[in-house]
Write an enzyme that holds these catalytic residues in place. Sequence first.
Site, PDB file in Angstrom:
ATOM      1  N   ASP A 187       1.215  -0.958  -0.255  1.00 36.12           N
ATOM      2  CA  ASP A 187       0.187  -0.240   0.387  1.00 36.12           C
ATOM      3  C   ASP A 187       0.854   1.459   0.049  1.00 36.12           C
ATOM      4  OD1 ASP A 187      -2.278  -1.164   0.104  1.00 36.12           O
ATOM      5  OD2 ASP A 187      -2.860  -0.980   2.371  1.00 36.12           O
TER       6      ASP A 187
HETATM    7  C1  GLC Z   1      -1.875  -3.370   5.140  1.00 37.91           C
HETATM    8  C2  GLC Z   1      -2.392  -3.710   4.559  1.00 37.91           C
HETATM    9  C3  GLC Z   1      -2.568  -4.664   3.578  1.00 37.91           C
HETATM   10  C4  GLC Z   1      -1.489  -4.512   2.452  1.00 37.91           C
HETATM   11  C5  GLC Z   1      -0.582  -4.353   3.532  1.00 37.91           C
HETATM   12  C6  GLC Z   1       1.190  -4.051   2.847  1.00 37.91           C
HETATM   13  O1  GLC Z   1      -1.612  -5.280   5.923  1.00 37.91           O
HETATM   14  O2  GLC Z   1      -4.355  -4.050   4.824  1.00 37.91           O
HETATM   15  O3  GLC Z   1      -3.712  -4.832   2.030  1.00 37.91           O
HETATM   16  O4  GLC Z   1      -0.897  -5.118   1.749  1.00 37.91           O
HETATM   17  O5  GLC Z   1      -0.613  -3.297   4.376  1.00 37.91           O
HETATM   18  O6  GLC Z   1       1.282  -2.321   2.592  1.00 37.91           O
HETATM   19  C1  GLC Z   2      -0.629   2.210   5.843  1.00 34.77           C
HETATM   20  C2  GLC Z   2       0.579   1.406   6.541  1.00 34.77           C
HETATM   21  C3  GLC Z   2      -0.297   0.001   5.546  1.00 34.77           C
HETATM   22  C4  GLC Z   2      -1.680  -0.409   5.373  1.00 34.77           C
HETATM   23  C5  GLC Z   2      -2.619   1.034   5.421  1.00 34.77           C
HETATM   24  C6  GLC Z   2      -4.604   0.976   5.059  1.00 34.77           C
HETATM   25  O1  GLC Z   2      -0.442   2.332   4.557  1.00 34.77           O
HETATM   26  O2  GLC Z   2       1.661   1.275   6.210  1.00 34.77           O
HETATM   27  O3  GLC Z   2      -0.004  -0.891   6.217  1.00 34.77           O
HETATM   28  O4  GLC Z   2      -1.884  -1.062   4.975  1.00 34.77           O
HETATM   29  O5  GLC Z   2      -1.865   2.155   6.092  1.00 34.77           O
HETATM   30  O6  GLC Z   2      -4.568   1.978   4.740  1.00 34.77           O
END
Ligand code: GLC
Ligand code: GLC
Length: 844
Positions: A507
């Site tokens: 993300d």
């Molecule tokens: C969080 C989110 C997931 C994403 C991950 C890596 O766990 O829920 O959707 O893939 O972060 O950024």
């Molecule tokens: C932030 C976190 C990520 C998560 C995201 C969800 O970017 O670092 O892990 O998946 O929020 O919105």
Amino acid sequence: MRYGYFDDQRREYVITRPDTPLPWINYLGSEAYFGLISNTGGGYSFYRDARLRRLTRYRYNNVPSDCGGRYIYVRDDDSGKFWSPSWQPTRHQLEDYICRHGLGYTVICSTCRGIEARTRYFVPLGDSLEIWQLTLTNRREESANLSVFSSIEFCLWDAQDDATNFQRNFNVGEVEVPPCGNGVPPLSPPRYHGGEVEGGVIYHKTEYRERRDHFAFFACSESLAGFDTQRDVFLGPYRGWDTPAAVERGQSFNSVAHGWAPMGSHHVKVTLQPGETRQIIFLLGYHENPRDQKFDPPGSQTINKRTVKPIIAKYLDQDNVDAAFEALRAYWDGLLATLQVETPDVHTNRMVNVWNAYQNMITFNLSRSASFFESGIGRGMGFRDSNQDLLGFVHTVPERARERILDLAATQLETGGAYHQYQPLTKRGNNEIGSGFNDDPLWLILSVAAYLKETGDWSILEEPVAYDNQPGTETPLYEHLQRSLRYTLDRLGPHGLPLIGRADWNDCLNLNTFSDTPGESFQRAAIQREGKVAESVFIAGLFVLAAKEMAQISRSANQQISESMSQRIWDPQFYGEAAQRMEAIILEHGWDGEWFLRAYDAFGHKVGSHECEEGQVFIEPQGFCVMAGLGLDDGRAEKALAAVKERLATPHGIILQQPAYSRYYLHLGEITSYPPGYKENAGIFCHTNPWIMIAEVLVGHGDQAHDYYLRINPSAREAISEVHRCEPYVYAQMIAGRDAPTHGEAKNSWLTGTAAWNYVAITQWILGIRPTYTGLQIAPVIPGNWPGFEASRIFRGVTYHISVERAGEGNVVSLTVDGQPIEGNIVPLPPAGQTEVVVKAILT
Ligand code: GLC
Ligand code: GLC
């Protein structure tokens, strides 16, 4: 250092001191009513949706931490001393304390001033309420005169609004404390006759007068000496939950909330002779009435309680409560029976047999919505998250997995794209936490493939499913999968790799946002320059895996499903070729020489390459490309995994990328917003570790795979709980990487895709018990020093008794099924009617 121990027999984790490094929580509920509960009674409850139907309040980020809960106070009426048997909120020294977190229940026991209190909290199957079963025993030499006070603070339903909109909310709170006429409080004992209950029940009905059809109830089994429903009367001005005025003075105020902060508290007086035991039951629940039958009598403003009274009466009865508890235990035993293993490693056994499987069910129920780290208002059910979570529970509750797949697919858009999340209450997709994550649609293919392999239920592909929940747009589910693949093929970048869009699985790798506005959400910031350049090697690997699954699905589907349907089935060759083309592109443009590249940024520059100053190697493409089969025949897979071992592996797990980004890079986005060592910026993002375990299995390295498995296995980390700090019975999303001063410290426990993927890695790949379209595959790649292991697996209604024996050093499997040797390593389905199969596997 440990703060408790595993009771493997009872499937409980036993916490032996209340001051754990963080609240160590558990979940109550398995269907519609849920709660979280910490080892000191903290937490909150909600009906289906932690944001929109919150029953009780909780104060995140408060001091002391873990504030708000299911609190009981015991007061010694002779001395005036009082305490909380769950330690919080009064935090008095207890003579002994133990908390047992079990599957769907928590028991907290303590003794203080010679009074033993044991409270069992659980949500019965089939009803929307929680039970607190308090057993008091007098361990003194003389009799004890006690007052017991219950307490909860009601949330005014919408948790977000509840925490922000005070100008309104201080005026809307309403309760009913029947019979409430003439200011006479209902001090009579609750009487139940013929399924009816009267008195003793506190009803929370804020906004029931207008558009809500639901209310909460808080009932007690005993005669009341008083009650309170106005928080600030119960506590007294400027006091906290540690010193409520009512408890201190030993008498409730019988306050009736109107506006301000409605709460519920019962006051019960008990005299116990030496050795005597008494049980008191409290019930907190949620109930809905039909819109046209909300009031009784009609036209009044009084809640119609006719449908709720029998439910309350049922659970105020101790025998019914005990029976409900036994039913809950049997339910979990049944779910876990699907797969049980006996290996030489205790950490493997306990995670696979109990805790990992349990965590999978919790993430199935809650996605990422409510934990100690997820406030219940931030996120609904994620599209990619829920599809991956499904991999961990599909064998446990296949019918619910089916429903989940159809719900998710119905939020897909006609372009094949997906909303990033949906709210469980409405089942509608929304873009509140962003959109345009180009990996999202592909995960649907993996979850459907897992469902088909597990169940053989090909009919799901024919199920009509709408797009964006719009009636009239339905196509068979199969076409949703086709559109998922199309979505990638329609969005290829300059090298022929998939465009990354907002981000992919990571993300925080935001290659198109260039956000320089303080506080702006990286997930929602506008995409710059149409996002036509930045590409993701990770999505490419995921695409190859998904396209290969589609090739297999369409090949089998051609034989399995009806005529009308099969006209829609594309030639399996199409998918095979699409996968091959993408593989060739990855090998040409996505290989850095020693490992797979991560991406190309919006300028077409490499991300995750030895040419980069920072962020040279990323874990995700090494795992996913190898899982998709890339580099298995030309040594690249081995090379990529060697790079992971050399550059990313630590004793606490495998880091997401190295070297950590030391500063903020506008063109890389949120990943560089984190200080080095945390989260996506070089934290040990546990979700990705099992991808490497699976990749190691694919190259035949059983020792390495299991070694990585143990590094993040919570039970194996129990002995360093003072470093790890999160619960030793469930996975956390992240463990701080080596660049952080707190290397080894976990955060964000419970709701993480780590659970499902670790379960898949250990059970399907290392132990090698793998559902396929045609039968159960047995292909273990286990550590060299294991003599073997045993397992029992229920698959498509048949119980497989599996024993694996090592007779050589390799991973070559010879199978005997019911005494007959068979070719290959897939156990064919037995003839209809046969329910047990004995499988012996010899590894040489
Ligand atoms: C969080 C989110 C997931 C994403 C991950 C890596 O766990 O829920 O959707 O893939 O972060 O950024
Ligand atoms: C932030 C976190 C990520 C998560 C995201 C969800 O970017 O670092 O892990 O998946 O929020 O919105």
